[in-house]
Design an enzyme around this catalytic site. Structure first.
Site, short mmCIF file in Angstrom:
data_model
loop_
_atom_site.label_atom_id
_atom_site.label_comp_id
_atom_site.label_asym_id
_atom_site.label_seq_id
_atom_site.Cartn_x
_atom_site.Cartn_y
_atom_site.Cartn_z
N LYS A 45 -1.93 5.38 13.26
CA LYS A 45 -2.13 6.55 12.44
C LYS A 45 -3.53 6.59 11.84
O LYS A 45 -4.05 7.63 11.46
CB LYS A 45 -1.12 6.54 11.28
CG LYS A 45 0.32 6.51 11.72
CD LYS A 45 1.23 6.29 10.51
CE LYS A 45 2.66 6.13 10.94
NZ LYS A 45 3.53 5.64 9.84
N ASP A 90 -11.44 -4.77 13.64
CA ASP A 90 -11.28 -5.95 12.81
C ASP A 90 -11.31 -7.18 13.74
O ASP A 90 -12.39 -7.59 14.16
CB ASP A 90 -9.95 -5.78 12.06
CG ASP A 90 -9.70 -6.82 10.99
OD1 ASP A 90 -10.63 -7.19 10.28
OD2 ASP A 90 -8.54 -7.27 10.87
P1 IMP Z 1 -7.64 -5.34 15.00
O1 IMP Z 1 -6.69 -5.23 16.17
O2 IMP Z 1 -7.50 -6.66 14.29
O3 IMP Z 1 -9.07 -5.02 15.33
O4 IMP Z 1 -7.11 -4.37 13.90
C1 IMP Z 1 -7.32 -3.07 13.88
C2 IMP Z 1 -6.31 -2.42 12.96
O5 IMP Z 1 -6.02 -3.24 11.80
C3 IMP Z 1 -6.89 -1.15 12.41
O6 IMP Z 1 -6.60 -0.05 13.23
C4 IMP Z 1 -6.24 -1.06 11.04
O7 IMP Z 1 -5.01 -0.37 11.16
C5 IMP Z 1 -5.95 -2.48 10.63
N1 IMP Z 1 -6.95 -3.00 9.65
C6 IMP Z 1 -7.85 -3.97 9.83
N2 IMP Z 1 -8.61 -4.20 8.74
C7 IMP Z 1 -8.17 -3.31 7.82
C8 IMP Z 1 -8.57 -3.02 6.45
O8 IMP Z 1 -9.51 -3.60 5.85
N3 IMP Z 1 -7.87 -2.03 5.84
C9 IMP Z 1 -6.85 -1.35 6.44
N4 IMP Z 1 -6.45 -1.58 7.70
C10 IMP Z 1 -7.11 -2.55 8.38
#
Ligand code: IMP
Ligand code: MG
Length: 184
Positions: free
Chosen positions: A42, A102
């Site tokens: 979302k 992230d």
């Molecule tokens: P990744 O797969 O670890 O790169 O995570 C990506 C997803 O983690 C994003 O689409 C967010 O939904 C969530 N996310 C990562 N860091 C944050 C943050 O600081 N605040 C809110 N959501 C986060």
């Protein structure tokens, strides 16, 4: 400012400026080629809708949903909830749009999935990039801001499903994510 926010990092005016810059980069890249923006739900719905309205060349819009976070602030298992129809993917140039890069697991997994499903080219565009947390070798092709290693909310980003509607991005007060989440 909302009472749960410790520090405002990106006020609305700064967000608008940053998106204008990236929209120009995306426009220059895709000029003369068909492409589809895939908003990863979302979190990216607000960013994607502001971004596409600043891109003046033809594009299509699709959605996919992926969740990697439960109600905490660390990455959980990745779950792909749905993807676009085959005819929206096969032979297409796709631009995956997410709220934040992230660990990189979400984008990396989705990019592989779309290539396996027959996309011609898959690029990525993120509103925020948190390089300090990267767990694998993945860089976004387009990004608006680089953010320090803080848990941030607002402008689509949530904590336990909340704060997506804040018009700015801010860091949460630690006492908010240190307390048990109601209903979790
Ligand atoms: P990744 O797969 O670890 O790169 O995570 C990506 C997803 O983690 C994003 O689409 C967010 O939904 C969530 N996310 C990562 N860091 C944050 C943050 O600081 N605040 C809110 N959501 C986060
Ligand atoms: Mg999220």
């Amino acid at each position: 400012m909302h009472q749960d926010i410790e520090r405002k990092l990106y006020p609305e005016a700064m967000i608008v400026e940053g998106i204008d810059r990236v929209a120009k980069e995306v426009t220059a890249y895709y000029k003369g080629r068909d492409f589809t923006v895939i908003s990863i739900l979302k979190g990216s719905c607000i960013f994607a809708s502001d971004l596409i309205r600043r891109i003046p060349i033809p594009l299509e819009l699709g959605f996919c949903a992926c969740s990697s976070y439960g109600s905490g602030t660390t990455s959980g298992e990745l779950k792909v909830n749905f993807l676009p129809e085959e005819n929206e993917v096969v032979g297409r140039n796709l631009l995956l749009v997410d709220d934040i890069l992230d660990t990189g697991k979400t984008m990396n997994a989705l990019k592989k999935e779309f290539i396996a499903r027959g996309a011609k080219e898959v690029k990525s565009c993120v509103f925020l990039d948190k390089p300090a947390r990267r767990a694998l070798d993945f860089e976004a092709d387009f990004k608006v801001f680089e953010v320090e290693d803080l848990f941030v909310v607002g402008y689509g980003l949530d904590y336990a499903g909340r704060y997506r509607n804040l018009p700015y991005v801010g860091s949460l007060k630690p006492e908010i994510y240190q307390q048990p989440v109601q209903g979790a």
